[in-house]
Design a protein around this motif. Structure first.
Motif, PDB file in Angstrom:
ATOM      1  N   ARG A   8       0.840  -1.192   0.000  1.00  0.00           N
ATOM      2  CA  ARG A   8       0.000   0.000   0.000  1.00  0.00           C
ATOM      3  C   ARG A   8       0.876   1.244   0.000  1.00  0.00           C
ATOM      4  NH1 ARG A   8      -2.673  -0.405   6.095  1.00  0.00           N
ATOM      5  NH2 ARG A   8      -0.747   0.019   7.281  1.00  0.00           N
ATOM      6  N   GLN A   9       0.305   2.308  -0.532  1.00  0.00           N
ATOM      7  CA  GLN A   9       1.027   3.580  -0.576  1.00  0.00           C
ATOM      8  C   GLN A   9       0.059   4.704  -0.269  1.00  0.00           C
ATOM      9  OE1 GLN A   9       3.190   4.317  -4.227  1.00  0.00           O
ATOM     10  NE2 GLN A   9       4.526   5.781  -3.198  1.00  0.00           N
ATOM     11  N   ALA A  10       0.328   5.391   0.823  1.00  0.00           N
ATOM     12  CA  ALA A  10      -0.457   6.549   1.220  1.00  0.00           C
ATOM     13  C   ALA A  10       0.170   7.803   0.618  1.00  0.00           C
ATOM     14  CB  ALA A  10      -0.511   6.643   2.735  1.00  0.00           C
ATOM     15  N   ALA A  32      -5.093   4.255   1.730  1.00  0.00           N
ATOM     16  CA  ALA A  32      -3.969   4.183   0.797  1.00  0.00           C
ATOM     17  C   ALA A  32      -4.458   3.569  -0.511  1.00  0.00           C
ATOM     18  CB  ALA A  32      -2.837   3.338   1.368  1.00  0.00           C
TER      19      ALA A  32
END
Length: 124
Positions: free
Chosen positions: A38-40, A92
């Motif tokens: 995941r990438q916020a 995210a």
């Protein structure tokens, strides 16, 4: 080669649940270890969970242990991420990834194949 397509993202209130799915193309799905990252916004992409080629071994990032479950169905070429007790900090873009190998890996650079991502938004 393998192509990955995620689905199941959306918006949910804190404490709610979502189930992400990742459908893989190709006939050698069971030769890949799979993972969810995941990438916020403003942050680096981080591993959430990974699963071995037959599904017998899994590993989780500490903040999701006990809340998220990764699983796979090799007959359906699909890997899942069941997310319970969601928190706003889980917000995210979630990515499915694949790598050749047997054991699960949490190292981003080892994954050669990536999906396009699916947005998960958890409101407080």
């Amino acid at each position: 080669q393998v192509q990955l397509v995620e689905s199941g993202g959306g918006q949910v209130q804190a404490g709610g649940s979502l189930r992400l799915s990742c459908a893989a193309s190709g006939r050698t799905f069971n030769s890949y270890t799979m993972a969810w990252f995941r990438q916020a916004p403003g942050k680096e992409r981080e591993v959430v969970a990974a699963i071995s080629w037959r599904g017998g071994r899994t590993t989780y990032e500490d903040s999701v242990k006990g809340r998220f479950t990764i699983s796979r169905n090799n007959a359906k070429n699909t890997v899942y991420l069941q997310m319970n007790s969601l928190k706003p900090e889980d917000t995210a873009v979630y990515y499915c990834a694949a790598r050749t190998g047997i054991a699960p890996s949490t190292t981003k650079d080892e994954y050669a194949y990536w999906g396009q991502g699916t947005q998960v938004t958890v409101s407080s």
